[in-house]
Scaffold this active site. Structure first.
Site, PDB file in Angstrom:
ATOM      1  N   HIS A 291       1.072  -1.163   0.081  1.00  0.00           N
ATOM      2  CA  HIS A 291       0.111  -0.050   0.028  1.00  0.00           C
ATOM      3  C   HIS A 291       0.776   1.152   0.251  1.00  0.00           C
ATOM      4  O   HIS A 291       2.036   1.272   0.276  1.00  0.00           O
ATOM      5  CB  HIS A 291      -0.958  -0.152   1.386  1.00  0.00           C
ATOM      6  CG  HIS A 291      -1.692  -1.119   1.206  1.00  0.00           C
ATOM      7  ND1 HIS A 291      -2.971  -1.343   2.065  1.00  0.00           N
ATOM      8  CD2 HIS A 291      -2.188  -2.107   0.611  1.00  0.00           C
ATOM      9  CE1 HIS A 291      -3.615  -2.244   1.794  1.00  0.00           C
ATOM     10  NE2 HIS A 291      -3.246  -2.656   0.996  1.00  0.00           N
TER      11      HIS A 291
ATOM     12  N   CYS B  43      -6.075   1.841   6.021  1.00  0.00           N
ATOM     13  CA  CYS B  43      -6.709   0.399   6.403  1.00  0.00           C
ATOM     14  C   CYS B  43      -6.005   0.018   7.819  1.00  0.00           C
ATOM     15  O   CYS B  43      -5.189   0.677   8.266  1.00  0.00           O
ATOM     16  CB  CYS B  43      -6.325  -0.621   5.461  1.00  0.00           C
ATOM     17  SG  CYS B  43      -4.652  -1.193   5.530  1.00  0.00           S
TER      18      CYS B  43
ATOM     19  N   CYS C  83      -2.485  -0.681   7.531  1.00  0.00           N
ATOM     20  CA  CYS C  83      -1.307   0.481   7.660  1.00  0.00           C
ATOM     21  C   CYS C  83      -1.301   1.559   8.872  1.00  0.00           C
ATOM     22  O   CYS C  83      -0.340   1.704   9.389  1.00  0.00           O
ATOM     23  CB  CYS C  83      -1.720   1.495   6.268  1.00  0.00           C
ATOM     24  SG  CYS C  83      -1.528   0.718   4.612  1.00  0.00           S
TER      25      CYS C  83
ATOM     26  N   GLU D 162       0.851   3.785   1.927  1.00  0.00           N
ATOM     27  CA  GLU D 162       1.483   4.052   3.291  1.00  0.00           C
ATOM     28  C   GLU D 162       2.516   3.370   3.354  1.00  0.00           C
ATOM     29  O   GLU D 162       3.632   4.009   4.206  1.00  0.00           O
ATOM     30  CB  GLU D 162       0.381   3.977   4.271  1.00  0.00           C
ATOM     31  CG  GLU D 162      -0.855   4.883   4.099  1.00  0.00           C
ATOM     32  CD  GLU D 162      -1.927   4.096   3.382  1.00  0.00           C
ATOM     33  OE1 GLU D 162      -3.141   4.277   3.776  1.00  0.00           O
ATOM     34  OE2 GLU D 162      -1.760   3.301   2.619  1.00  0.00           O
TER      35      GLU D 162
END
Length: 150
Positions: free
Chosen positions: A57, A87, A90, A59
């Site tokens: 992701h 999410c 993260c 992040e």
């Protein structure tokens, strides 16, 4: 008095530029930048398709890049700007990084850390909704195109 050009909207526009790169690469269009002392020290976007890695992701990529830049695992005195609410995965990584501040654009009402009840580090400040409409529109366009192709 001069207006502060390096405000939350300025840095969120940089995160949106990263999200557009993800979009062009057929990745879910989420972008992130990490800022320290008004300087971008990390920029990233989703790479889950390219890397065939569910943890890639925006992040997570930004945390790694910022830690490498700083030479340490803690992101104290740093701000993450991300185009979508993190999410739970993260948010957990951000908790451990002890990042000082998170600014996100669009909420993720299905899979966001708030919906999942995930806690951030107690010292982490959160600002929501910066350039929300722009980030939401990009995500909606991406998923509408995906649905129309199937």
């Amino acid at each position: 008095m001069l207006e502060d050009v390096y405000d939350d909207a300025y840095f969120m526009r940089k995160a949106l530029a990263e999200a557009r790169l993800a979009y062009e690469r057929n990745e879910i269009p989420v972008g992130a930048v990490i800022v320290s002392n008004q300087q971008i020290i990390a920029r990233s976007h989703n790479l889950t398709e390219l890397l065939v890695d569910v943890t890639a992701h925006a992040e997570m990529q930004a945390i790694t890049a910022a830690s490498n830049f700083l030479g340490g695992k803690y992101l104290k005195n740093c701000t993450l700007y991300v185009t979508l609410e993190p999410c739970q995965m993260c948010a957990g990584a951000l908790y451990w990084s002890q990042i000082s501040r998170i600014v996100f654009a669009a909420p993720d009402e299905l899979r966001g850390y708030l919906k999942m009840g995930v806690k951030l580090h107690p010292k982490t400040e959160v600002t929501m909704g910066v350039l929300k409409d722009e980030a939401s529109a990009l995500l909606k366009r991406f998923f509408m195109e995906k649905r129309n192709l199937n």
